[in-house]
Design a protein around this motif. Structure first.
Motif, PDB file in Angstrom:
ATOM      1  N   ALA A  89       0.847  -1.196   0.000  1.00  0.00           N
ATOM      2  CA  ALA A  89       0.000   0.000   0.000  1.00  0.00           C
ATOM      3  C   ALA A  89       0.878   1.240   0.000  1.00  0.00           C
ATOM      4  CB  ALA A  89      -0.925  -0.002   1.189  1.00  0.00           C
ATOM      5  N   VAL A  90       1.923   1.184   0.827  1.00  0.00           N
ATOM      6  CA  VAL A  90       2.829   2.327   0.883  1.00  0.00           C
ATOM      7  C   VAL A  90       3.502   2.524  -0.465  1.00  0.00           C
ATOM      8  CG1 VAL A  90       4.828   3.282   2.055  1.00  0.00           C
ATOM      9  CG2 VAL A  90       3.194   1.873   3.308  1.00  0.00           C
ATOM     10  N   ILE A  91       3.930   1.408  -1.039  1.00  0.00           N
ATOM     11  CA  ILE A  91       4.621   1.519  -2.330  1.00  0.00           C
ATOM     12  C   ILE A  91       3.686   2.084  -3.395  1.00  0.00           C
ATOM     13  CG2 ILE A  91       5.725   0.206  -4.166  1.00  0.00           C
ATOM     14  CD1 ILE A  91       7.517   0.250  -1.899  1.00  0.00           C
ATOM     15  N   LEU A  92       2.470   1.584  -3.428  1.00  0.00           N
ATOM     16  CA  LEU A  92       1.528   2.097  -4.429  1.00  0.00           C
ATOM     17  C   LEU A  92       1.321   3.595  -4.233  1.00  0.00           C
ATOM     18  CD1 LEU A  92      -1.206  -0.695  -4.507  1.00  0.00           C
ATOM     19  CD2 LEU A  92       0.513  -0.204  -6.225  1.00  0.00           C
ATOM     20  N   VAL A 141       2.282   9.126  -6.048  1.00  0.00           N
ATOM     21  CA  VAL A 141       2.678  10.498  -5.740  1.00  0.00           C
ATOM     22  C   VAL A 141       3.993  10.836  -6.435  1.00  0.00           C
ATOM     23  CG1 VAL A 141       3.328  12.044  -3.880  1.00  0.00           C
ATOM     24  CG2 VAL A 141       1.428  10.470  -3.584  1.00  0.00           C
ATOM     25  N   GLY A 142       4.907   9.869  -6.396  1.00  0.00           N
ATOM     26  CA  GLY A 142       6.204  10.111  -7.023  1.00  0.00           C
ATOM     27  C   GLY A 142       6.069  10.425  -8.493  1.00  0.00           C
ATOM     28  N   SER A 143       5.171   9.747  -9.176  1.00  0.00           N
ATOM     29  CA  SER A 143       4.992  10.003 -10.604  1.00  0.00           C
ATOM     30  C   SER A 143       4.540  11.438 -10.833  1.00  0.00           C
ATOM     31  CB  SER A 143       3.950   9.059 -11.190  1.00  0.00           C
ATOM     32  OG  SER A 143       4.314   7.744 -10.944  1.00  0.00           O
ATOM     33  N   ASN A 185       6.563  14.415 -12.685  1.00  0.00           N
ATOM     34  CA  ASN A 185       6.002  15.147 -13.809  1.00  0.00           C
ATOM     35  C   ASN A 185       6.220  16.641 -13.653  1.00  0.00           C
ATOM     36  OD1 ASN A 185       4.298  15.578 -16.159  1.00  0.00           O
ATOM     37  ND2 ASN A 185       2.864  16.415 -14.673  1.00  0.00           N
ATOM     38  N   PHE A 186       6.070  17.145 -12.415  1.00  0.00           N
ATOM     39  CA  PHE A 186       6.168  18.590 -12.258  1.00  0.00           C
ATOM     40  C   PHE A 186       7.590  19.072 -12.099  1.00  0.00           C
ATOM     41  CE2 PHE A 186       1.651  18.091 -11.198  1.00  0.00           C
ATOM     42  CZ  PHE A 186       1.161  18.973 -12.162  1.00  0.00           C
TER      43      PHE A 186
END
Ligand code: HEA
Ligand code: HEA
Ligand code: CUA
Ligand SMILES: [Cu+2]
Lengths: 579, 400, 125, 229
Positions: free
Chosen positions: B7-10, B15-17, B21-22
């Motif tokens: 769950a943490v990884i997902l 969020v990391g993606s 992106n920004f």
């Protein structure tokens, strides 16, 4: 009322061989054939994996002395073989040849495929096609370097590596593969349609079987287009016919062709090629549906919708092919048609994604190794799918086509998701197949490496596409569109790819080690409902069911039915009389 | 409750993606053409898809965390929820329509070039670009690969009246005027290629055996790198060109220097890029105030036509071979040797080594009788014969 | 009944057999009388589809199969219809670029084959 | 009524829906082999149609003249050139063989083994003579007309080089199907009289028949598109 009596119930003539060779080599048992398919596909997949690592090294460290032997020719031969092996000889063969063979008879409650002998032939012909493909590396000139799409005229003009013999072995191998696939595919379809056990209606079949069913059907009607284009291309190459070859001046000399139409090949190729991507996606969808439902201890949400989505995707996939040709110079107005049909496909696919996620809601999720792979599949498929939406919208495809954005898209959606589904499926069914559990800890480590690693490879790759890095570039050289940061990103990607590649050793180790030393598996370790877990023996014997075929009373997803003792009810359990 | 790492990884991956992106510098290159509609469509798609991704990713992470296994617990039994499913279908369909609609509008523009667009043909071959303009009449002469040979690099159809004034640029660099829509016609000599400039956004494959097109209107004066975006053999990655978007003025002077098909048949040789550079430098240095390059005799200075080679009479009565040393000397030290009939009006100009070299290159190219003599004889006999069936001649390849 | 498989009066086979000959003969006549243009096109396709229909429906017993099978076999080829239709449009487009830009002859005259030439020569003598 | 019996009097839509949602078999009353053959033929349809689409594209895109079929395929009999004579005979033969095959199927369900044997053998013989005539036609095209898969022999240029290539390819592929069919027919015929299928319904004859009729079906299209166009 006049009625028709269904003729005698046919039974598979089981051929019980006495010798070891007959049992394990020229076996007609679908489970053995599944293993043979699986091992061959993985072996050849490993070759493709190694090729991809060389490609990555070249891309990231173009000037490195270690890579000096790797010329542009080698690079193009590598991407071609890598792409073709991965798509056809690994994914198609694994998902349909291995999973198809293993799951279809077991999940349909059949003793075997309807024509076990043809089924066996299918494997041996497949092996032949793999061998022919591998011969590519030993013929003069090496394998073809035309890209896995094999677009003419390039495939058979002198400016391409491997035009002498590599292209011939490639095309012949494909044709042979198609023969193998047809023999297997006819078997799967007929088994699913005509040899289900009593009580198993189509709408009670596990989604895995549905996925395999529609995918196989797609294969049977899509591969012919590839077959035809392969035959025509072989004639162009060896008899100098001009189907795909217009008048050409190649590297200064006139070739003896005139009047052909290169776009015809592209249309035929993608008429096959787009269904092909769903051929590898649909079985994966099915497997994932089952994994999620079983391990979340909850019925799959919207089963009916899931089935219709698979059918709709299959049907639509036959009329979207030219979205690969938006920049190919085809008739300009086709863009409207194909962009629309392509984006329509997104709707049933999106529904499937929603249903997977909704299945998690108020579930009772067991985070087992297969479940890890299933969850990762959903996420990577979302990423790959929505980048597909970018590409499907014709005008956005114009700047993105033939860049790393496309490479990232199809790796996410094909190179990662179905691979994750395969891994998940192996972890899930290995106990049934071998009677041993796979090692859980190694499985988890393997999972995290594979998932995070591949995500790290392909997510950033989309952005290389945005800045305009074209695909199939041996090296980019010094160029204004290619900032230093991009070079660094490439190095990062390569390192991630190396780590992921090496981590696969864990998996292979796990497969081999657990076969001998793994924990003994109970008959139904995951508490699943579908028929394969109801076999009288684990692993099932030849013939699967002792003397009686099972009878099915319910769908495969009765998890957590209120008022029951156990949280799962196998399909063979009769329903209680409605009170 | 045990922490579900997945769950943490997902969550982190989702969020990391978004963060990536920004923060990443990798986005579309600043646009150089009229196709901002493409960028807008991408932007819309980004928002819709991005939102779907974030929502679905976070939901998944949250639910995996929340609904972990508890012994004895039963999941909710809910096989179907028709309302929810149809709502989701409708929402998704709306999303698809919103993305598709601007895309199709833009595509309609893309395949219908404006009527005032001028035409430019890109002729591609392994692994080089060539260009053709339709010339004064605005109409391309017919051209086909079957006519291609050493003297006819573009495969111009013999006897086509529209072809004579076509301007042929046997070079990987092309110049086009800014703010004018251009319809690019693509033709290929051998295999598929794809003319592509990332900042322009537009591209299209060149397909042998047919003619394809796309159009755009450059809005920024700049030098662009042209890439080949379709795998075309072992040197695909090296198939580069240059597209200079320039002012109308510069474009016209440049175009005037290019040879027409008629000119090429008559033996004119197109200016090499080095020579063209030399001419530009000479122009800026003001040489053409006194010199001509086309044989016109100006009072102010001798013409540069045929200046390379041969001899010249000096005002001291001697005759001097016009070799490189002489010419360099004449430029750097103009008063040293004076050509018969002129005076010491020539001024000394500051030139760097490279500029001087370019000018020399240019001078070398100024020949009234082109250096094709060795081949003419052969060609004459060939041109009367019917087009050779299988041509064994090999066009020398510029690429290594 | 079904245990006996596809059993039908022999008469109908003979009828179809005969019809196939007749239809083939008609399509042959289309050529023999050198019908040209749309009429030829229409007649050829008409006879062709009729013959195909008879073979599939009667000889292959499709007529007597349950609709489940008929449906399963006859719908997928619709995809081929799409392919054919689009390819026809595109081929025409490709052809037009060859005529417009490549200076190809839009209406070339076919050569006559060798034996045909000999024939006409004979007649001329 | 158990779920293995079903009504024949429902509307086709209800019956189809019921068939597809029933258990055990979807195609009621269809043996495994027959279902498999139908699906194979569907696949084969895609092969032939793709070939024919290729033919269409060739004809529509080439700018060189397409040879006139009735002239190229004419046969000279007693000094008169009769267009398409050989093809007419070949068509006649193939249709005849389809007829004998249909009879064989019928006899099969009557369990008249020897009738089946002779009829299938006749079918095979007709098929073989079809292949023989095709060989003759090919050799005539190659030797007399100078038509080659890659174009034409010297002094025989009739226009588009694709004419020969596509013709040889498609008729060759069809001929291959016929030849395979001949072998298949003979094998099945022998096995029938040997009693290998006595325990079944003789649906094998129908299955073989399906294949054979399909080959005839393809010829209908080839005849129309290649010879009459
Ligand atoms: C398993 C394989 C697979 C799958 C499933 C897909 C799925 C899709 N693909 Fe992909 N594709 C490939 C494999 C695959 N693709 C390959 C191999 C290539 C390149 C071949 C080559 O050139 O070498 C390719 C290339 C490719 C192109 C050509 C690019 C180019 O060359 O220029 C296009 C263009 O339309 C495209 C589109 C799509 C679309 C629209 C989907 C859709 O089916 C995706 C649907 C999924 C979703 C939509 C995500 C789930 C939905 C949601 C998360 C909800 C939110 C959605 C909305 C708001 C609508 N793909
Ligand atoms: C299923 C399809 C698949 C898969 C799995 C992969 C996996 C990988 N691919 Fe592949 N790739 C393609 C399909 C695939 N690829 C295709 C179709 C092309 C286009 C070719 C062309 O342009 O013609 C392509 C092209 C391509 C390119 C672009 C080349 C170019 O355009 O110049 C690159 C570059 O980085 C690349 C890299 C990788 C890497 C690093 C991996 C992997 O190493 C990633 C990590 C791997 C794994 C997570 C495990 C994979 C598992 C197996 C392979 C099973 C092996 C068996 C066992 C473990 C027992 N690939
Ligand atoms: Cu030209 Cu790639
Ligand atoms: Cu696609």
């Amino acid at each position: 009322m006049a009625t028709v009596e269904v003729p005698y119930q046919e039974t598979v003539p089981l051929h019980h061989p006495k010798t070891w060779i007959g049992k394990y080599i020229f076996s007609q048992d679908h489970k053995i054939i599944a293993v043979q398919y699986g091992i061959t596909a993985m072996a050849v997949g490993l070759v493709a994996l190694i090729l991809s690592e060389f490609m990555r090294l070249q891309i990231a460290f173009p000037g490195w002395e270690f890579m000096n032997f790797f010329t542009a020719d080698h690079y193009y031969q590598a991407i071609t073989m890598h792409g073709m092996i991965m798509v056809i000889y690994l994914l198609t063969a694994f998902l349909l040849g291995a999973f198809g063979n293993f799951c279809v008879p077991l999940m349909c409650g059949a003793r075997d495929m309807v024509f076990p002998f043809v089924n066996m032939l299918s494997y041996w012909v497949y092996l032949l096609s793999v061998i022919i493909l591998m011969i590519s590396y030993f013929v003069p000139g090496g394998p073809t370097g035309a890209g896995w799409t094999l677009y003419p005229p390039q495939t058979i003009t002198p400016g391409t590596p491997g035009v002498d013999w590599g292209i011939a072995t490639m095309l012949i191998s494909l044709a042979v593969f198609i023969v193998a696939f047809t023999m297997g595919g006819l078997n799967y379809i007929t088994t699913i349609l005509q040899a289900r056990t009593r009580g198993l209606t189509l709408m009670r079949m596990p989604l895995t079987v549905w996925g395999i069913f529609i995918a196989t059907f797609l294969g049977l009607i899509a591969f012919p287009a590839l077959f035809v284009s392969a035959v025509m291309m072989l004639l162009d190459k060896f008899l100098k016919t001009s189907f795909f070859m217009p008048a050409i001046v190649s590297l200064g000399s006139k070739l003896e062709y005139s009047g052909g139409q290169p776009l015809l090949f592209q249309h035929l190729f993608w008429f096959f090629g787009h269904p092909e991507v769903y051929i590898v996606a649909l079985p994966a969808f099915g497997v994932i549906s089952d994994l999620i439902s079983v391990h979340a201890r909850k019925n799959i949400f919207g089963y009916r919708m899931m089935v219709w989505a698979i059918v709709a995707i299959g049907a639509l996939s036959l009329i979207v092919w030219a979205h690969h040709m938006y920049v190919a110079g085809m008739h300009p107005s086709f863009g409207f048609f194909f962009a629309t049909t392509t984006l329509i496909i997104a709707v049933p696919t999106a529904l499937k994604v929603y249903n997977w996620i909704l299945t998690l809601w108020r579930a009772n999720i067991r985070i087992t190794v297969p479940m890890l792979f299933a969850l990762a599949f959903v996420l990577t498929f979302i990423v790959g799918g929505i980048t597909g939406l970018f590409l499907g919208n014709v005008i956005i495809d114009i700047p993105l086509s033939d860049t790393y954005f496309v490479v990232a898209h199809f790796h996410m959606v094909m190179g990662v998701s179905p691979i994750l589904a395969i891994f998940g499926g192996i972890y899930h069914w290995y106990p049934k197949l071998t009677g041993r559990m796979l090692n859980d800890t190694i499985g988890r480590i393997h999972f995290y490496f594979t998932f995070i690693g591949t995500y790290a490879i392909y997510f950033p790759m989309h952005y290389l596409g945005f800045i305009g890095v074209p695909r199939r570039y041996y090296e980019t050289g010094i160029s204004e569109f290619y900032p230093v940061a991009a070079h660094n990103l490439n190095k990062f990607i390569t390192i991630a790819a190396l780590i992921v590649g090496v981590s696969q050793i864990l998996f292979i180790f796990n497969l081999v080690h657990s076969y001998f030393k793994g924990k003994k598996a109970p008959a139904n370790p995951w508490g699943a409902n579908s028929l394969e877990w109801c076999t009288p023996e684990t692993p099932p014997r030849h013939g699967n069911w002792e003397d009686r075929l099972p009878t099915v009373h319910r769908w495969a997803y009765d998890f957590g039915v209120p008022g029951e003792e156990k949280d799962h009810i196998p399909q063979t359990v009769p329903r209680r009389k409605a009170s | 409750m045990r922490i579900a790492y997945i769950a943490v990884i997902l969550f982190l991956v989702t969020v990391g993606s978004v963060v990536f992106n920004f923060t990443t510098p990798f986005h579309f290159d600043a646009i150089g053409s009229n196709w901002e509609l493409i960028d807008i469509t991408v932007y819309i798609t980004f928002i819709i898809c991005g939102a779907a991704f974030v929502v679905l990713g976070l939901l998944m992470a949250w639910w995996v965390y929340k609904f972990q296994y508890q012994e004895g617990k039963f999941a909710e039994y809910e096989p179907e929820n028709a309302t929810l499913e149809s709502q989701l279908t409708i929402v998704t369909t709306i999303g698809v329509v919103v993305m598709l609609a601007p895309g199709l509008v833009a595509w309609n523009d893309y395949i219908n070039p404006p009527s005032d667009a001028y035409e430019l043909e890109v002729y591609s071959k392994q692994w080089n670009w060539m260009y053709r303009f339709p010339g004064a009449d605005g109409i391309f002469g017919a051209a086909h690969n079957k006519y291609v040979d050493l003297d006819n690099p573009f495969g111009m159809k013999p006897g086509d009246k529209y072809g004579e004034d076509d301007i042929l640029i046997v070079d990987k660099t092309v110049k086009i005027p800014v703010d004018r829509p251009v319809k690019v016609l693509l033709r290929s000599q051998d295999v598929l290629h794809d003319f592509w400039v990332p900042a322009i956004r537009a591209k299209m494959d060149a397909v042998p055996g047919m003619v394809t097109y796309f159009w755009f209107e450059p809005i920024v004066e700049r030098v662009y790198e042209v890439l080949c975006a379709e795998l075309c053999g072992r040197n695909h990655f090296n198939m580069r060109g240059e597209m200079h978007v320039v002012s109308m003025n510069e474009y016209s002077t440049w175009l005037n220097d290019q040879v027409t098909w008629a000119g090429l048949q008559a033996g004119a040789v197109p200016l090499s890029p080095e020579a063209a550079l030399g001419r530009d430098i000479a122009n800026e240095a003001g040489c053409f105030a006194c010199h001509s390059d086309d044989g016109r005799a100006l009072d102010t200075g001798p013409t540069w036509l045929d200046i390379w080679g041969g001899t010249v009479e000096l005002d001291d009565g001697t005759t001097r071979v016009r070799d490189e040393a002489y010419i360099v000397k004449s430029i750097l030290d103009p008063h040293a040797e004076i050509v018969l009939g002129y005076t010491t009006t020539m001024t000394t100009v500051e030139l760097t080594e490279e500029e001087l070299q370019s000018i020399l290159d240019y001078m070398k190219s100024l020949k009234s009788e082109p250096a094709k003599q060795e081949t003419t004889e052969e060609n004459d006999s060939e041109s009367t014969a019917p087009a050779p069936e299988v041509d064994s001649t090999t066009i020398p390849d510029e690429e290594p | 009944m079904a245990t006996e498989g596809q059993q039908h009066p022999i008469k109908i086979y003979f009828l179809i057999w005969l019809l196939l000959f007749v239809l083939s003969f008609f399509s042959y006549l289309v050529d023999f009388y050198h019908l040209e243009g749309n009429l030829r096109w229409f007649l050829i396709v008409f006879f062709m589809l009729l013959k195909a229909g008879f073979i599939v429906a009667i000889f292959m017993h499709m007529k007597w199969e349950r609709f489940a099978l008929i449906f399963g076999i006859l719908t997928p080829p619709l995809a081929l219809v799409v392919l054919m239709f689009l390819m026809a449009i595109e081929s025409d487009y490709a052809w037009s670029t060859r005529v417009v830009y490549m200076g190809e002859d839009p209406a070339p005259k076919p050569e006559r084959p060798a034996h045909y030439k000999k024939e006409s020569e004979k007649k001329d003598l | 009524m158990t779920d293995t019996t079903l009504s024949t009097q429902e509307s086709i839509f209800t019956s189809t829906a019921r068939d597809w949602s029933s258990d055990m078999t979807t195609f009621k009353g269809v043996p495994w082999g027959k279902a498999m053959m139908w699906i194979f033929l569907l696949s084969d349809t895609f092969i032939f149609t793709c070939f024919l689409v290729g033919y269409m594209v060739m004809r529509m895109t080439v700018t060189e003249a397409w040879p006139v079929a009735s002239e190229v395929f004419a046969l000279t009999v007693w000094g008169v050139s009769v267009p398409l004579l050989l093809i007419a005979i070949m068509t006649f033969i193939l249709i005849t063989s389809s007829g004998t095959m249909a009879m064989a199927v019928n006899m099969g369900y009557q369990r008249r083994k020897w009738a089946v044997f002779w009829l299938m053998l006749a079918t095979a013989l007709l098929g073989a003579s079809f292949v023989g005539m095709q060989c003759y036609e090919w050799s005539k095209l190659i030797i007399d007309e100078g038509i080659r898969p890659w174009g034409y022999a010297e002094n025989h240029d009739l226009g588009a080089p694709q004419f020969g290539s596509i013709f040889f390819m498609v008729t060759g592929f069809h001929g291959l199907h016929v030849s395979v069919g001949v072998i298949y027919l003979i094998t099945v015929a022998i096995r029938v009289v040997r009693g290998k299928y006595d325990h079944t319904n003789f649906e094998i004859v129908e299955i073989t028949g399906l294949y054979w009729h399909f080959v005839d079906l393809v010829w209908v299209f080839i005849f129309a598109f290649f010879y009459l166009w």
